[in-house]
Structures are given as structure tokens and as C-alpha cells.
Design a protein around this motif. Structure first.
Motif, PDB file in Angstrom:
ATOM      1  N   ALA A 169       6.449  -7.254  -6.655  1.00 16.87           N
ATOM      2  CA  ALA A 169       5.198  -7.217  -5.878  1.00 16.87           C
ATOM      3  C   ALA A 169       5.163  -5.983  -4.979  1.00 16.87           C
ATOM      4  N   ILE A 170       6.278  -5.672  -4.350  1.00 18.19           N
ATOM      5  CA  ILE A 170       6.334  -4.500  -3.461  1.00 18.19           C
ATOM      6  C   ILE A 170       6.119  -3.220  -4.267  1.00 18.19           C
ATOM      7  N   ASN A 171       6.723  -3.161  -5.453  1.00 13.00           N
ATOM      8  CA  ASN A 171       6.571  -1.961  -6.282  1.00 13.00           C
ATOM      9  C   ASN A 171       5.133  -1.738  -6.731  1.00 13.00           C
ATOM     10  N   LYS A 172       4.354  -2.792  -6.707  1.00 13.43           N
ATOM     11  CA  LYS A 172       2.950  -2.648  -7.099  1.00 13.43           C
ATOM     12  C   LYS A 172       2.068  -2.187  -5.940  1.00 13.43           C
ATOM     13  N   MET A 173       2.602  -2.252  -4.720  1.00 17.57           N
ATOM     14  CA  MET A 173       1.752  -1.908  -3.566  1.00 17.57           C
ATOM     15  C   MET A 173       1.630  -0.394  -3.468  1.00 17.57           C
ATOM     16  N   PRO A 174       0.384   0.108  -3.462  1.00 15.30           N
ATOM     17  CA  PRO A 174       0.190   1.544  -3.626  1.00 15.30           C
ATOM     18  C   PRO A 174       0.278   2.370  -2.338  1.00 15.30           C
ATOM     19  N   GLU A 175       0.396   1.724  -1.155  1.00 13.50           N
ATOM     20  CA  GLU A 175       0.275   2.540   0.052  1.00 13.50           C
ATOM     21  C   GLU A 175       1.394   3.565   0.201  1.00 13.50           C
ATOM     22  N   GLN A 176       1.023   4.711   0.772  1.00 12.67           N
ATOM     23  CA  GLN A 176       1.989   5.788   0.993  1.00 12.67           C
ATOM     24  C   GLN A 176       2.753   5.558   2.292  1.00 12.67           C
ATOM     25  N   ASN A 177       2.109   4.914   3.268  1.00 16.41           N
ATOM     26  CA  ASN A 177       2.762   4.678   4.553  1.00 16.41           C
ATOM     27  C   ASN A 177       3.439   3.325   4.489  1.00 16.41           C
ATOM     28  N   ILE A 282     -11.048   8.493  19.727  1.00 18.25           N
ATOM     29  CA  ILE A 282     -10.970   9.424  18.587  1.00 18.25           C
ATOM     30  C   ILE A 282      -9.553   9.394  18.011  1.00 18.25           C
ATOM     31  N   GLY A 283      -8.572   9.297  18.918  1.00 18.99           N
ATOM     32  CA  GLY A 283      -7.171   9.241  18.464  1.00 18.99           C
ATOM     33  C   GLY A 283      -6.931   8.018  17.586  1.00 18.99           C
ATOM     34  N   VAL A 284      -7.445   6.857  18.017  1.00 18.75           N
ATOM     35  CA  VAL A 284      -7.254   5.627  17.239  1.00 18.75           C
ATOM     36  C   VAL A 284      -7.901   5.784  15.867  1.00 18.75           C
ATOM     37  N   ILE A 285      -9.128   6.289  15.847  1.00 24.44           N
ATOM     38  CA  ILE A 285      -9.809   6.487  14.560  1.00 24.44           C
ATOM     39  C   ILE A 285      -9.019   7.489  13.715  1.00 24.44           C
ATOM     40  N   GLY A 286      -8.517   8.547  14.390  1.00 23.55           N
ATOM     41  CA  GLY A 286      -7.739   9.568  13.683  1.00 23.55           C
ATOM     42  C   GLY A 286      -6.518   9.001  12.986  1.00 23.55           C
ATOM     43  N   GLU A 287      -5.856   8.035  13.639  1.00 23.24           N
ATOM     44  CA  GLU A 287      -4.668   7.422  13.026  1.00 23.24           C
ATOM     45  C   GLU A 287      -5.030   6.777  11.690  1.00 23.24           C
ATOM     46  N   TYR A 288      -6.175   6.117  11.667  1.00 24.71           N
ATOM     47  CA  TYR A 288      -6.599   5.472  10.411  1.00 24.71           C
ATOM     48  C   TYR A 288      -7.024   6.521   9.383  1.00 24.71           C
ATOM     49  N   ILE A 289      -7.750   7.551   9.858  1.00 19.18           N
ATOM     50  CA  ILE A 289      -8.236   8.568   8.909  1.00 19.18           C
ATOM     51  C   ILE A 289      -7.067   9.333   8.280  1.00 19.18           C
ATOM     52  N   SER A 290      -6.057   9.640   9.090  1.00 12.19           N
ATOM     53  CA  SER A 290      -4.940  10.409   8.521  1.00 12.19           C
ATOM     54  C   SER A 290      -4.256   9.590   7.424  1.00 12.19           C
ATOM     55  N   ARG A 291      -4.249   8.270   7.584  1.00  7.88           N
ATOM     56  CA  ARG A 291      -3.628   7.438   6.549  1.00  7.88           C
ATOM     57  C   ARG A 291      -4.514   7.362   5.309  1.00  7.88           C
ATOM     58  N   ASN A 293      -6.366   9.785   4.348  1.00  8.25           N
ATOM     59  CA  ASN A 293      -6.157  11.105   3.768  1.00  8.25           C
ATOM     60  C   ASN A 293      -4.911  11.150   2.880  1.00  8.25           C
ATOM     61  N   VAL A 294      -3.813  10.639   3.415  1.00  6.17           N
ATOM     62  CA  VAL A 294      -2.563  10.649   2.647  1.00  6.17           C
ATOM     63  C   VAL A 294      -2.706   9.810   1.387  1.00  6.17           C
ATOM     64  N   ASN A 295      -3.366   8.673   1.515  1.00  6.10           N
ATOM     65  CA  ASN A 295      -3.476   7.775   0.364  1.00  6.10           C
ATOM     66  C   ASN A 295      -4.429   8.302  -0.704  1.00  6.10           C
TER      67      ASN A 295
END
Ligand code: UDP
Ligand code: MG
Length: 319
Positions: A169-177, A282-291, A293-295
Motif C-alpha cells: 500500500a505504501i509503495n502505491k502512494m505517489p506523494e513525493q513528500n 502567504i507562507g502557509v499557502i506557499g507550503e502547500y503550493i511548493s508541495r 509543485n514537487v508532485n
């Protein structure tokens, strides 16, 4: 690798002084459990001679496998890489600095066989860690628990034993973070814990810089909760409401009481306050946006430089 009874995944970042003792202690413990086991070292771009030590161990013991990553990708990714290659009925994740006592594997395994999918090791005591780390860790896990909608264990790291079902199940999870302890808790299934006292690291220094620790903490929160986003939007509403009251008061005071609110102080205070709140939001939103972006980029999580696992070109990722 053939399917084994037990697979032990060990992320390694500059642990040269610990590896021999770790190997000896694991072997002593595991030998009394089964002879069908594999030890998988994931060298996460160590700059000392950890890789050399791992190569020596793998040459003298055919149960020792290694993945040598192309650079330092971080602890969570090193463990995730190991999970993709491990092949066993049950898999243990353990640190290589001997903070997680290998002898506890017997207890984890015994509990696992009572019919659990996850048995994690819960820290009852932490020896040799700074007061600062103890307090921030305690506080963090409690805040995280309040923020997520599933049962996340308190005071547990990644030292645990998990079933094949969990690994798949973990191997199927696609998140980068990756935040494995959260991802595993998210799965549900039958989970329990055993208590242990976390030792101090034997040799070397922690590979978790404050930067890496803060990143992990944020990954835990952003990966499983959108409460921070709700919080800033509610804060926005609240501040707008009070600003509105303030405007009414200022106008009333000017016309009805003929007393105009004056002064540099009040202006600067409100400008600084609003400025701070805006940057925070903006910082809080940025934390989500950067993730996001990576994904979106969808790059491979890690690159394997060398390994002694034959199936190198086909990690056991289940699609
Ligand atoms: N580690 C890793 N990559 C890193 C940092 C750490 O593979 O970038 C490994 C490290 O070798 C150890 C485990 O992750 O086996 C836990 O790291 P550490 O002991 O430095 O963290 P702490 O116990 O201080 O939180
Ligand atoms: Mg450690």
C-alpha cells in the motif's frame, strides 16, 4: 530477491562507526526468529566510508543487500526506496545509529504474529536527546494528532514492523513528500505498539539538521491536514470583522464625539499587524503550493547508483 520471512530496512547516512555493531546485534536477534531474512542497507549519499562497510558486510553475508543512492535524498526517501525493494512477509524499519535497539525486533515480531499489520515501537523514554528536541517532539505530535482525522500514534518514529500488505500500500502512494509514520497510520488496518526506551546514538552525529527536521514536521502537517489553510482563512474573516468595527468606531468618534483618532503609533501598529498576518497566510499557502509543485513534476523519488539486488531495473513498485 526471493520472498523471505523477514526484511530489515536500514537507512544509512554517515554511520560508519555504527554499522558493524548494528549488523552483529541484528543478526544475533534475528537468527533466533528465522533463517529466512534479508538485511537491506540503503546508503543515502554518505560522505564517510559507510558504503565501504556495507560492501564488506554484503560480501561476507549473502543475506545483506544494499542500495547505494546517487546522493543524499533524506531519511524518508531512503526508507521508501528500501520498501520498494524489500520482499518479505514482514518488514522492519530501523535506524542505523543504534538508537532503536535491534533486540526489540523479537518483541515486535512476536506481537506482529498475534495478527497485526503494524507494530510500532513507542518511545517511553528518550535517552541522550536535548530537552529542546524532547519538548518540540512531544508538542509536535500532539498538535499533529489534533489536526488529522485519523488515529496517529504519539511519540513513535519509524521503528516498526509492518506486513506485506502495508508495504504494498505504501509503495502505491505517489506523494513525493514522504511522511511514512503518517502514511502508515492513514492506512488503518490492525495496528498496535510496544514500549521501549530510545537509546542515545552510539557514534557520529545526527543526520537530521534542524532544516530537515522542520521540513519533515511540515510534510507531516501538509500531507494529512488542510487545517492550516482553514486557520488562515478564518483569521482573515476575524480580522476583517474587527477592522470593520474599528472603522465604525473611528467614523463615529470623528463625527459624533468630534475626537479624531490621531497618531503615527496607531497607523504603524495596524500596518505592521496586518503585514505580518498577510505574510503568515502567504507562507502557509506557499507550503502547500511548493508541495503541489514537487508532485506535479513527478520526478523519480531517488536514483540508485549501485546495488547488489539483481532486479535493479524493476523495483517492485505495484502499479
Ligand atoms: N538518515 C538518512 N538520511 C538522512 C539523515 C538520516 O538515511 O539524510 C538515517 C540515519 O543514518 C539514521 C536515521 O536516518 O539511520 C535517523 O537519522 P538520525 O539518527 O540522524 O536522526 P535522529 O535520530 O537524530 O532524529
Ligand atoms: Mg538517530
Amino acid at each position: 530477491m526471493q520472498e523471505n520471512e523477514l526484511s530489515i530496512i536500514i537507512p544509512v547516512y554517515n554511520e560508519s562507526g555504527n554499522l558493524q555493531m548494528l549488523y552483529d546485534r541484528i543478526k544475533n536477534t534475528v537468527n533466533s526468529i528465522t533463517e529466512h531474512y534479508e538485511i537491506l542497507f540503503v546508503n543515502d549519499g554518505s560522505s564517510d566510508d559507510s558504503l565501504l562497510k556495507i560492501l564488506e558486510l554484503s560480501q561476507s553475508d549473502s543475506r545483506v543487500y544494499y542500495l547505494n543512492l546517487s546522493r543524499n535524498f533524506g531519511h524518508q526517501i531512503a526508507v521508501s526506496a528500501g520498501l520498494e525493494y524489500s520482499n518479505a512477509r514482514c518488514t522492519v524499519i530501523i535506524d542505523s545509529d543504534l538508537q532503536d535497539p535491534p533486540e526489540l525486533i523479537s518483541e515486535l515480531y512476536a506481537k506482529f504474529n498475534e495478527g497485526f499489520d503494524v507494530v510500532y515501537a513507542k518511545r517511553q523514554k528518550r535517552i541522550g536527546e536535548s530537552i529542546f528536541k524532547k519538548i518540540t517532539a512531544k508538542l509536535y505530535y500532539r498538535v499533529l494528532k489534533k489536526m488529522v482525522s485519523f488515529d496517529i500514534p504519539l511519540d513513535a518514529g519509524d521503528f516498526r514492523i509492518v506486513s506485506k500488505k502495508v508495504v504494498e500500500a505504501i509503495n502505491k502512494m505517489p506523494e513525493q513528500n514522504k511522511y511514512l509514520r503518517g502514511q502508515i497510520a492513514w492506512l488503518g488496518l490492525k495496528q498496535t505498539h510496544v514500549l521501549y526506551s530510545r537509546d542515545s546514538r552510539k557514534h557520529g552525529t545526527s543526520g537530521y539538521s534542524y532544516g530537515k527536521m522542520i521540513r519533515l514536521a511540515f510534510d507531516g502537517i501538509t500531507g494529512f491536514s488542510d487545517k492550516p489553510l482553514l486557520f488562515v482563512s478564518r483569521l482573515g474573516f476575524l480580522i476583517s470583522f474587527f477592522s470593520f468595527l474599528l472603522i465604525i468606531y473611528a467614523v463615529f468618534s470623528h463625527y459624533a464625539l468630534e475626537q479624531t483618532i490621531t497618531g503615527w503609533t496607531s497607523l504603524i501598529m495596524s500596518a505592521a499587524f496586518i503585514g505580518g498576518i498577510q505574510l503568515l497566510s502567504i507562507g502557509v499557502i506557499g507550503e502547500y503550493i511548493s508541495r503541489i509543485n514537487v508532485n506535479v513534476k513527478g520526478r523519480p523519488l531517488y536514483i540508485v547508483d549501485t546495488t547488489n539486488i539483481e532486479t535493479i531495473s524493476t523495483p517492485k513498485k505495484t502499479d
